[in-house]
Design an enzyme around this catalytic site. Structure first.
Site, PDB file in Angstrom:
ATOM      1  N   MET A  30     -34.714 106.604 -80.037  1.00 13.38           N
ATOM      2  CA  MET A  30     -35.512 106.145 -81.175  1.00 13.38           C
ATOM      3  C   MET A  30     -34.749 105.032 -81.908  1.00 13.38           C
ATOM      4  O   MET A  30     -35.025 104.747 -83.073  1.00 13.38           O
ATOM      5  CB  MET A  30     -35.820 107.314 -82.113  1.00 13.38           C
ATOM      6  CG  MET A  30     -36.647 108.393 -81.407  1.00 13.38           C
ATOM      7  SD  MET A  30     -37.593 109.453 -82.500  1.00 13.38           S
ATOM      8  CE  MET A  30     -36.287 110.210 -83.446  1.00 13.38           C
ATOM      9  N   GLY A  31     -33.788 104.417 -81.208  1.00 14.11           N
ATOM     10  CA  GLY A  31     -33.050 103.299 -81.788  1.00 14.11           C
ATOM     11  C   GLY A  31     -31.961 103.736 -82.744  1.00 14.11           C
ATOM     12  O   GLY A  31     -31.569 104.897 -82.776  1.00 14.11           O
ATOM     13  N   TYR A  32     -31.471 102.759 -83.520  1.00 15.78           N
ATOM     14  CA  TYR A  32     -30.325 102.938 -84.400  1.00 15.78           C
ATOM     15  C   TYR A  32     -29.169 103.525 -83.584  1.00 15.78           C
ATOM     16  O   TYR A  32     -28.658 104.611 -83.838  1.00 15.78           O
ATOM     17  CB  TYR A  32     -30.666 103.812 -85.617  1.00 15.78           C
ATOM     18  CG  TYR A  32     -29.928 103.316 -86.830  1.00 15.78           C
ATOM     19  CD1 TYR A  32     -30.323 102.139 -87.470  1.00 15.78           C
ATOM     20  CD2 TYR A  32     -28.800 103.970 -87.311  1.00 15.78           C
ATOM     21  CE1 TYR A  32     -29.620 101.642 -88.554  1.00 15.78           C
ATOM     22  CE2 TYR A  32     -28.094 103.472 -88.393  1.00 15.78           C
ATOM     23  CZ  TYR A  32     -28.513 102.312 -89.010  1.00 15.78           C
ATOM     24  OH  TYR A  32     -27.809 101.818 -90.074  1.00 15.78           O
ATOM     25  N   HIS A  37     -25.609 107.292 -77.660  1.00 19.62           N
ATOM     26  CA  HIS A  37     -26.596 106.622 -76.798  1.00 19.62           C
ATOM     27  C   HIS A  37     -25.887 105.820 -75.708  1.00 19.62           C
ATOM     28  O   HIS A  37     -26.327 105.784 -74.566  1.00 19.62           O
ATOM     29  CB  HIS A  37     -27.459 105.646 -77.614  1.00 19.62           C
ATOM     30  CG  HIS A  37     -28.288 106.302 -78.683  1.00 19.62           C
ATOM     31  ND1 HIS A  37     -28.066 106.109 -80.017  1.00 19.62           N
ATOM     32  CD2 HIS A  37     -29.354 107.140 -78.593  1.00 19.62           C
ATOM     33  CE1 HIS A  37     -28.957 106.784 -80.726  1.00 19.62           C
ATOM     34  NE2 HIS A  37     -29.746 107.430 -79.888  1.00 19.62           N
ATOM     35  N   GLY A 147     -29.047 113.608 -74.287  1.00 17.39           N
ATOM     36  CA  GLY A 147     -27.769 114.070 -74.826  1.00 17.39           C
ATOM     37  C   GLY A 147     -27.765 115.577 -75.060  1.00 17.39           C
ATOM     38  O   GLY A 147     -28.779 116.162 -75.449  1.00 17.39           O
ATOM     39  N   GLN A 148     -26.614 116.166 -74.860  1.00 19.85           N
ATOM     40  CA  GLN A 148     -26.428 117.610 -75.072  1.00 19.85           C
ATOM     41  C   GLN A 148     -26.579 117.984 -76.552  1.00 19.85           C
ATOM     42  O   GLN A 148     -26.847 119.120 -76.882  1.00 19.85           O
ATOM     43  CB  GLN A 148     -25.035 118.014 -74.534  1.00 19.85           C
ATOM     44  CG  GLN A 148     -24.541 119.401 -74.902  1.00 19.85           C
ATOM     45  CD  GLN A 148     -25.339 120.529 -74.230  1.00 19.85           C
ATOM     46  OE1 GLN A 148     -26.005 120.306 -73.210  1.00 19.85           O
ATOM     47  NE2 GLN A 148     -25.262 121.714 -74.792  1.00 19.85           N
ATOM     48  N   LYS A 149     -26.413 117.009 -77.463  1.00 22.13           N
ATOM     49  CA  LYS A 149     -26.558 117.363 -78.875  1.00 22.13           C
ATOM     50  C   LYS A 149     -27.947 117.950 -79.130  1.00 22.13           C
ATOM     51  O   LYS A 149     -28.097 118.924 -79.843  1.00 22.13           O
ATOM     52  CB  LYS A 149     -26.329 116.168 -79.799  1.00 22.13           C
ATOM     53  CG  LYS A 149     -26.360 116.608 -81.267  1.00 22.13           C
ATOM     54  CD  LYS A 149     -25.937 115.543 -82.197  1.00 22.13           C
ATOM     55  CE  LYS A 149     -26.990 114.504 -82.387  1.00 22.13           C
ATOM     56  NZ  LYS A 149     -28.190 115.028 -83.107  1.00 22.13           N
ATOM     57  N   GLN A 153     -34.070 120.147 -76.642  1.00 17.89           N
ATOM     58  CA  GLN A 153     -34.929 119.064 -76.147  1.00 17.89           C
ATOM     59  C   GLN A 153     -34.641 118.780 -74.674  1.00 17.89           C
ATOM     60  O   GLN A 153     -35.552 118.665 -73.844  1.00 17.89           O
ATOM     61  CB  GLN A 153     -34.671 117.812 -76.996  1.00 17.89           C
ATOM     62  CG  GLN A 153     -35.106 116.515 -76.360  1.00 17.89           C
ATOM     63  CD  GLN A 153     -34.967 115.331 -77.295  1.00 17.89           C
ATOM     64  OE1 GLN A 153     -35.712 115.206 -78.255  1.00 17.89           O
ATOM     65  NE2 GLN A 153     -34.019 114.432 -77.031  1.00 17.89           N
ATOM     66  N   MET A 184     -22.058 112.460 -83.112  1.00 16.51           N
ATOM     67  CA  MET A 184     -22.745 111.202 -83.440  1.00 16.51           C
ATOM     68  C   MET A 184     -24.239 111.464 -83.584  1.00 16.51           C
ATOM     69  O   MET A 184     -24.836 112.180 -82.763  1.00 16.51           O
ATOM     70  CB  MET A 184     -22.565 110.208 -82.298  1.00 16.51           C
ATOM     71  CG  MET A 184     -21.139 109.847 -82.053  1.00 16.51           C
ATOM     72  SD  MET A 184     -20.687 108.437 -83.046  1.00 16.51           S
ATOM     73  CE  MET A 184     -18.998 108.244 -82.520  1.00 16.51           C
TER      74      MET A 184
HETATM   75  O1  PAF Z   1     -33.820 112.260 -78.738  1.00 18.00           O
HETATM   76  C1  PAF Z   1     -34.584 111.352 -79.163  1.00 18.00           C
HETATM   77  O2  PAF Z   1     -34.144 110.314 -79.688  1.00 18.00           O
HETATM   78  C2  PAF Z   1     -36.088 111.530 -79.064  1.00 18.00           C
HETATM   79  O3  PAF Z   1     -36.455 112.857 -79.275  1.00 18.00           O
HETATM   80  C3  PAF Z   1     -36.674 111.014 -77.737  1.00 18.00           C
HETATM   81  C4  PAF Z   1     -36.162 111.783 -76.550  1.00 18.00           C
HETATM   82  C5  PAF Z   1     -36.355 109.526 -77.587  1.00 18.00           C
HETATM   83  C6  PAF Z   1     -38.207 111.154 -77.764  1.00 18.00           C
HETATM   84  O4  PAF Z   1     -38.770 110.462 -78.817  1.00 18.00           O
END
Ligand code: PAF
Length: 282
Positions: A30-32, A37, A147-149, A153, A184
């Site tokens: 989702m950026g930033y 990342h 990511g594991q964080k 998800q 992070m």
């Molecule tokens: O982990 C994230 O940043 C979001 O949940 C993802 C996987 C990009 C879905 O919007």
């Protein structure tokens, strides 16, 4: 590095890559961007020929009282970081392109999503599963990186990919931490100096629990209580949950055995942070 801002151009690019026999790695974000990342990008570069990073702040996964409107955004900075890390394409679709008027299809994963963050964020995982399915269908990656964080998800997406025969390998990459141990997160930017200092307690309390378990403690309630006590000692912290679960189904455990995860969600003012560790207990 290219930035592609619409779905049809992304599809054309994917077709060309597939024709050339290139494998595609997808890093959904989702950026930033932060080092967490970039560790996903690094892994993707190792395994796949073309690395696509999506940047899309998905309204569907935010609750009505959550931070969708004020979620941090900085595309220019993200582009610089992504280019330096070796991303080939940033996919940056608009909200209208992803969810046109009349949009009506959602994906629900009925296991793994009820406990932990699923309890306090109704609809969140449905939103994540839906956007990730759409990204998978658009980018058609061979491998996707999470990511594991965001353990819950990542496990949900792996289950979804398997249940729906998506033929995509879901790789889960370890948590990247600041020097003092704080995981992070794009949301760390919201923390005041005092809260940032207090937030170190998350990792400290998890590591302390790990020591307890390694020294033989098997009563989940006692371990949870120790973590809660450490976190509560910090003035700015408000616990949402401290849970000890198995890593297969993410169900609460009473006795600690097998591969377990200790997971926390804690508010510092309005900033909600999560963290976890997994431990193999024989
Ligand atoms: O982990 C994230 O940043 C979001 O949940 C993802 C996987 C990009 C879905 O919007």
């Amino acid at each position: 590095m290219k930035t592609i801002e619409n779905i049809s151009r992304m599809s054309t690019f994917v077709k060309i890559m597939k024709k050339e026999g290139k494998s595609i790695g997808l890093v959904p974000t989702m950026g930033y961007l932060h080092e967490g990342h970039l560790s996903l990008v690094k892994a993707a570069k190792k395994h796949t020929d073309v690395v696509v990073m999506s940047i899309f702040i998905n309204p569907l996964q935010f609750g009505p009282k959550e931070d969708f409107q004020k979620y941090p955004r900085d595309l220019k900075h993200d582009e610089e970081m992504a280019r330096e890390a070796g991303v080939d394409v940033i996919f940056y679709p608009s909200l209208k392109d992803i969810y046109p008027e009349g949009y009506a299809t959602y994906v629900t994963v009925e296991k793994l999503t009820g406990n932990l963050c699923g309890e306090s964020r109704p609809g969140h995982f449905r939103g994540v599963a839906t956007i990730v399915t759409k990204l998978f269908n658009i980018v058609k990656p061979d491998v996707a990186y999470f990511g594991q964080k965001d353990m819950q998800q990542a496990l949900m997406i792996r289950k979804m990919a398997s249940d729906l025969n998506m033929d995509i390998e879901v790789k889960i990459i370890p948590i990247v931490r600041d020097d003092d141990g704080l995981a992070m997160s794009s949301r760390n930017i919201y923390l005041s100096d005092a809260e940032r200092k207090d937030a170190v307690v998350l990792y400290q309390s998890l590591k302390n629990a790990e020591t307890l378990i390694k020294n033989g403690e098997r009563d989940a309630r006692k371990v949870i209580k120790t973590v809660e006590d450490m976190i509560r000692a910090k003035q700015s912290a408000r616990i949402e949950y401290v849970k000890l679960v198995d890593t297969k189904e993410l169900k609460d455990l009473k006795m600690i055995t097998g591969e377990i995860a200790l997971a926390v969600a804690v508010f510092f003012s309005n900033t909600r942070l999560i963290d976890n560790i997994t431990i193999m207990v024989k």
